[in-house]
Design a protein around this motif. Structure first.
Motif, PDB file in Angstrom:
ATOM      1  N   THR A 616       0.802  -1.222   0.000  1.00 14.40           N
ATOM      2  CA  THR A 616       0.000   0.000   0.000  1.00 14.40           C
ATOM      3  C   THR A 616       0.836   1.274   0.000  1.00 14.40           C
ATOM      4  O   THR A 616       0.389   2.302  -0.505  1.00 14.40           O
ATOM      5  CB  THR A 616      -0.928   0.022   1.225  1.00 14.40           C
ATOM      6  OG1 THR A 616      -0.134  -0.130   2.417  1.00 14.40           O
ATOM      7  CG2 THR A 616      -1.937  -1.112   1.160  1.00 14.40           C
ATOM      8  N   LYS A 663      -2.422   2.974   4.950  1.00 13.62           N
ATOM      9  CA  LYS A 663      -2.512   3.512   3.592  1.00 13.62           C
ATOM     10  C   LYS A 663      -1.315   4.383   3.229  1.00 13.62           C
ATOM     11  O   LYS A 663      -0.863   4.390   2.085  1.00 13.62           O
ATOM     12  CB  LYS A 663      -3.797   4.334   3.441  1.00 13.62           C
ATOM     13  CG  LYS A 663      -3.975   4.978   2.085  1.00 13.62           C
ATOM     14  CD  LYS A 663      -5.224   5.837   2.035  1.00 13.62           C
ATOM     15  CE  LYS A 663      -5.392   6.486   0.671  1.00 13.62           C
ATOM     16  NZ  LYS A 663      -6.616   7.332   0.616  1.00 13.62           N
ATOM     17  N   HIS A 686      -7.013   3.117   6.002  1.00 14.24           N
ATOM     18  CA  HIS A 686      -8.093   3.397   5.058  1.00 14.24           C
ATOM     19  C   HIS A 686      -8.913   2.143   4.834  1.00 14.24           C
ATOM     20  O   HIS A 686      -8.409   1.098   4.442  1.00 14.24           O
ATOM     21  CB  HIS A 686      -7.520   3.871   3.729  1.00 14.24           C
ATOM     22  CG  HIS A 686      -8.558   4.060   2.654  1.00 14.24           C
ATOM     23  ND1 HIS A 686      -9.450   5.091   2.672  1.00 14.24           N
ATOM     24  CD2 HIS A 686      -8.840   3.339   1.541  1.00 14.24           C
ATOM     25  CE1 HIS A 686     -10.243   4.996   1.601  1.00 14.24           C
ATOM     26  NE2 HIS A 686      -9.888   3.946   0.908  1.00 14.24           N
TER      27      HIS A 686
END
Length: 967
Positions: A616, A663, A686
């Protein structure tokens, strides 16, 4: 002796006198009951204050904003300032004689903003977006409500900002869409936001958890988005949707409503959609404003009867203007309207125009709120109204808001508007902090960039980029000279960091895809941009004559899935800049900057860094060790350290697991006065439900107590930026048009980590049952068994007591505990232990003790088990549906996939696995193929795979619970 007509006997007179006395007594008793009831209502209204006579609520006599220096800092993250507002909700005036204070909403936070002292008091308690708010007539009590899965209605004391009453799940079907307080502030009306709306009346001053009365509305009347009490009679209310007005009457716990017909045919005129409804100040009539510039006049058709709602009828349609009326409200003896042209008009009770404000050049009006302070009745110094008599126009000061997120205060005596706030009105996804000054820049989809001094809380400069709009990302260069702006159109603009202006007005357009990431090299000579076309564009700063320009170096389509992060670094040997990109395709790509030029952007290396997890984000790990690392996070709640040169995975730890994966990460700057080995990292998570901001103590070791997080935005978080001194973190909410500033209290985080325990205690707690549980006992037994096995189980010689086992035994021990890592995961484990001390000693580690093994186990094992939904998705991808719509996989196809895809498995490996899972003996001399055919059906359904092969009790239940840790 008989009596004559018209006279009465003494007995009759006595009876009459007795009856009169009885009636008088009854009247006195009724009056006493009413008086007692009034006293009871007064006492109930302030019962909360009486119960806590020593509290701030009881002693407060006027609104006060708590000074920043007196705030308690018991949490690692403290919300310091809220930039932005929800322009769809009204702004309320809390002004008194000393201060100009307003109340507005930012995402899930209510903000009391003192314009006089430029200070905010943030009312925090909601976890979902606030959808409505109201205030009592004296502005002492404030009410906010949200529309989340666990909806709340909170009553606040406006003088102290303390919540005094919370209604939990009062509308569990979908939250609250509208609310209102009665004139005496005792009763609160709420309108649910479910498919079938429910209207409830609450006596919030008592301790009851249920409403006084309630009624369900028919969906045919549309979504009622506004409700209001009759100021002359608390038993009457009005609400409206865009198509229907409803009138309510409630007495003795019974609530009923009427829905009088109102259409274009009612008056043979275009009605327009309904905006707001109010009662006339005499309490008898009501008005409704429409988008066609009309006012609908409602009047009673009958008197109020018990259990009979007051029936009202639309008796007149008054065409006030051609423009849509967006706001309709009352103040003293005036009816006030606001419209789409930004005009405010004042009418008397007969809808005769008294005065208007049309010279302010405002956007469409969203709300108008008047001060609680009554104006001087003398009228001295007041402007004249617009009637022929030109009388003094005496009104209260008021605050209005517009649909473009602007708040304006109007001084009624001087007739002068004063802009209090002008915020971003469209989604805000871009935030960046200056590397050397207390400045934070914010960019929104409206094409506006605004820079703030976050210490003085003042706007420094702003600029609107009209041609391209939709700013997606911004970043400062490390020297603080430039600010790069990326647009959704694929354009790039590089402006001066201080003025936001540029010498070259034309944007750099090298892509038609939206820019998602921008990064500068450490020497500010290179600029790279990643876009939704899965490509990276490189620019190089060079001189052309006396002018510096950004020259195009090339663009490379380096990923086949979206790019997750873009990062510049420095080569430790040559001190030259390095550029890397990380994609959802699990590739870490490094670019050859030294050889890129006229031939375009070149690739130096491709590395696949994950097998099943999706990375990510990434950052450069701070120099806490002799090695140089790249830190990555994945959607499986893992963080990994990769050697910056060889890209070898050197460490895997269990990352923050606050309901959603990390995130974005940002390493905080090292403290100038503190320990150089004490470093920290900020991050955001997130997911659909959890959007949090957190901080983490470094170095990473998997200890969950070294991390802290809290909800930052209720509908989504776009990005994260940290101040140059590491004191603040900034998060952008995207759709909520808000940026939150978080003050970091690192000493509190250290204290919290210390309370979690030292040494191995936090890791023991990560095991099911802790140190006294069955899992730990099994670990000890297996560990001791490995020691015995390495010294020969059948030996009669004296055994060597040791606390360590060979590194080669770790895979077998992991599998014995029910964790079946892949070959790549096993290699990562081996490398993690083998090279753990190589940089210091130049020797490999070849064995491991029990404590090191426990850390290895809790950090590498899956964060959560397999969910039923994941298994369903796999069968939908690999299988085929039958007549009933259930998916199944052909046995031969499954066996082929297991051998051909992923890590290599032979038929013997498959046979060994399936016979072990099914508990079937492999003895008997039959071949591998026939053995698999005998133990596996020709068509394998999900239910068969779950119950017979994996051994779960029921395929209709969750295969394992999704562990979600609430903040």
């Amino acid at each position: 002796m008989s009596t004559t007509n018209g006279t009465s006997t003494a007995s009759d007179r006595t009876d009459a006198e007795t009856e009169d006395a009885g009636e008088q007594k009854n009247t006195e008793e009724k009056e006493k009951e009413l008086h007692d009831e009034d006293e009871k209502e007064r006492s109930e209204l302030y019962s909360l204050r009486e119960n806590i006579t020593d509290s701030n609520i009881y002693t407060a006599t006027s609104p006060s904003v708590i000074p920043k220096e007196t705030r308690t800092k018991t949490h690692p993250l403290v919300l310091d300032w809220a930039y932005g507002m929800n322009q769809t909700l009204p702004i309320l005036s809390l002004q008194d004689e000393e201060r100009l204070v307003i109340l507005y909403i930012c995402a899930h936070v209510a903000v009391m903003y003192d314009y006089t002292s430029n200070a905010q008091h943030l009312l925090q308690g909601h976890g979902s977006p606030i959808t409505c708010l109201c205030a009592s007539e004296d502005r002492r009590w404030l009410v906010t409500a949200d529309m989340g899965q666990e909806s709340l209605v909170i009553v606040w004391d406006a003088y102290t900002g303390i919540p005094v009453r919370t209604l939990f799940d009062c509308h569990p079907e979908g939250g609250v869409s509208a609310l209102a307080l009665s004139k005496d502030s005792k009763y609160l009306a709420t309108v649910g936001a479910g498919a079938v709306q429910r209207v409830c009346i609450w006596n919030w001053t008592d301790e009851s958890e249920s409403p006084e009365c309630q009624v369900d509305l028919s969906p045919k009347y549309g979504c009622q988005n506004q409700i209001l009490f009759n100021p002359s009679d608390d038993t009457q209310l009005v609400s409206n949707s865009s198509t229907q007005v409803l009138f309510y009457n409630w007495e003795r716990g019974h609530l009923e409503y009427s829905a009088p017909e109102i259409t274009d045919k009612t008056f043979n005129m275009v009605l327009g959609s309904l905006s707001q409804s109010i009662f006339h100040y005499n309490g008898e009539q009501a008005f409704t404003a429409t988008s066609a510039g009309n006012i609908v006049l409602w009047d009673k058709q009958n008197e109020s009867v018990f259990r009979q709602p007051v029936v009202r009828k639309a008796i007149k349609l008054v065409p006030l203007q051609k423009e849509a009326i967006t706001v309709l409200t009352l103040t003293d003896s005036f009816i006030v309207t606001g419209d789409v042209n930004g005009h405010i008009k004042f009418y008397d009770g007969n809808l005769k125009l008294i005065n208007l404000y049309n010279e302010f050049n405002l956007d469409p009006i969203r709300s108008i709120s008047f001060s609680k302070e009554k104006p001087s009745i003398s009228g001295l110094g007041c402007p004249k109204d617009c009637t022929l008599d030109a009388k003094p126009f005496v009104i209260r000061n008021f605050v209005l808001s517009t649909t473009h997120a602007t708040a304006v205060h109007v001084n009624a005596q001087r007739n002068v508007p004063q802009t209090l706030l002008k915020e971003h009105a469209e989604p805000l996804e871009a935030v960046a902090c200056h590397p050397k000054q207390p400045l934070v820049a914010m960019g929104s989809h409206s094409g506006t960039i605004k820079a703030w001094d976050y210490e003085r809380k003042e706007a420094v400069c702003s600029r609107v980029f009209q041609p391209h709009k939709q700013i997606r990302c911004i970043t400062y260069d490390p020297q603080g000279f430039y600010l790069a702006v990326g647009f959704a159109s694929g354009a790039l603009q590089i402006v001066d960091a201080c003025t936001l202006q540029s010498d070259v007005e034309e944007c750099l357009q090298y892509s038609q895809d939206s820019i998602t990431h921008i990064a500068f090299s450490q020497d500010s000579c290179y600029l790279a941009a990643a876009d939704t076309g899965k490509a990276v564009t490189l620019l190089h700063r060079c001189k052309e004559g006396t002018q510096e320009i950004w020259k195009y170096q090339g663009r490379y389509h380096s990923h086949y899935k979206p790019i997750q992060d873009l990062l510049f670094g420095v080569d430790l040997d040559s001190n030259q800049p390095r550029l890397l990109s990380l994609g959802m395709d699990r590739r870490l790509v490094e670019y050859d900057l030294q050889n890129s030029g006229e031939n375009g952007l070149l690739i130096l290396s491709y590395d696949r860094i994950e097998q099943s997890a999706v990375p990510t984000c990434m950052v450069w790990y701070p120099p806490l060790t002799p090695e140089h690392f790249i830190l990555t996070a994945s959607n499986l709640y893992k963080m990994k350290l990769f050697n910056a040169t060889s890209k070898m995975c050197r460490k895997t730890v269990f990352g923050p697991s606050y309901g959603s994966p990390v995130k974005k990460m940002a390493i905080l700057p090292a403290s100038k006065d503190g320990d150089p080995n004490s470093r920290y990292m900020a991050y955001i998570t997130h997911k659909i439900r959890y959007f949090s901001v957190g901080i983490q103590i470094l170095p990473l070791d998997g200890n969950p107590h070294k991390s802290f997080a809290m909800i930052c935005h209720s509908t989504g978080v776009s990005t994260l930026a940290c101040s140059y001194d590491g004191r603040y973190a900034f998060t952008a909410g995207g759709q909520d048009c808000t940026v939150f500033s978080w003050e970091l209290n690192l000493s509190s985080l250290e204290a919290s980590a210390a309370l979690g325990g030292k040494g191995m205690h936090p890791f023991y707690n990560l095991l099911e049952g802790g140190r006294d549980g069955q899992l730990f006992k099994e670990m000890e037994e297996y560990f001791y068994y490995c020691q015995l096995q390495n010294q020969d189980l059948d030996t009669m010689e004296t055994r060597l007591v040791s606390t360590r086992i060979p590194l080669a035994d770790v895979p077998f021990l992991m599998r014995a505990l029910g964790f079946y890592p892949t070959e790549q995961e096993l290699e990562d484990m081996q490398n993690e232990v083998k090279f753990s001390r190589y940089a210091e000693t130049r020797n490999y580690v070849t064995d491991i003790d029990l404590e090191e093994f426990i850390k290895l186990y809790v950090n590498h094992r899956p964060a959560f088990g397999i969910s039923r939904q994941e298994l369903c998705n796999a069968f939908q991808v690999l299988g085929k549906p039958d007549e009933e719509g259930k998916y199944a996989i052909d046995r031969d196809e499954l066996l082929e996939l297991l051998q051909a895809r992923g890590e290599h498995m032979t038929e013997d490996d498959l046979a060994e696995c399936f016979t072990a899972l099914l508990g079937v003996s492999a003895e008997g001399g039959s071949g591998t193929e026939s053995l698999l055919e005998s133990v596996l059906p020709a068509e394998i359904s999900m239910e068969t795979f779950a119950t017979d092969i994996l051994g779960f009790s029921s395929a209709t239940q969750e295969l394992s619970q999704e562990h979600e840790h609430d903040l």
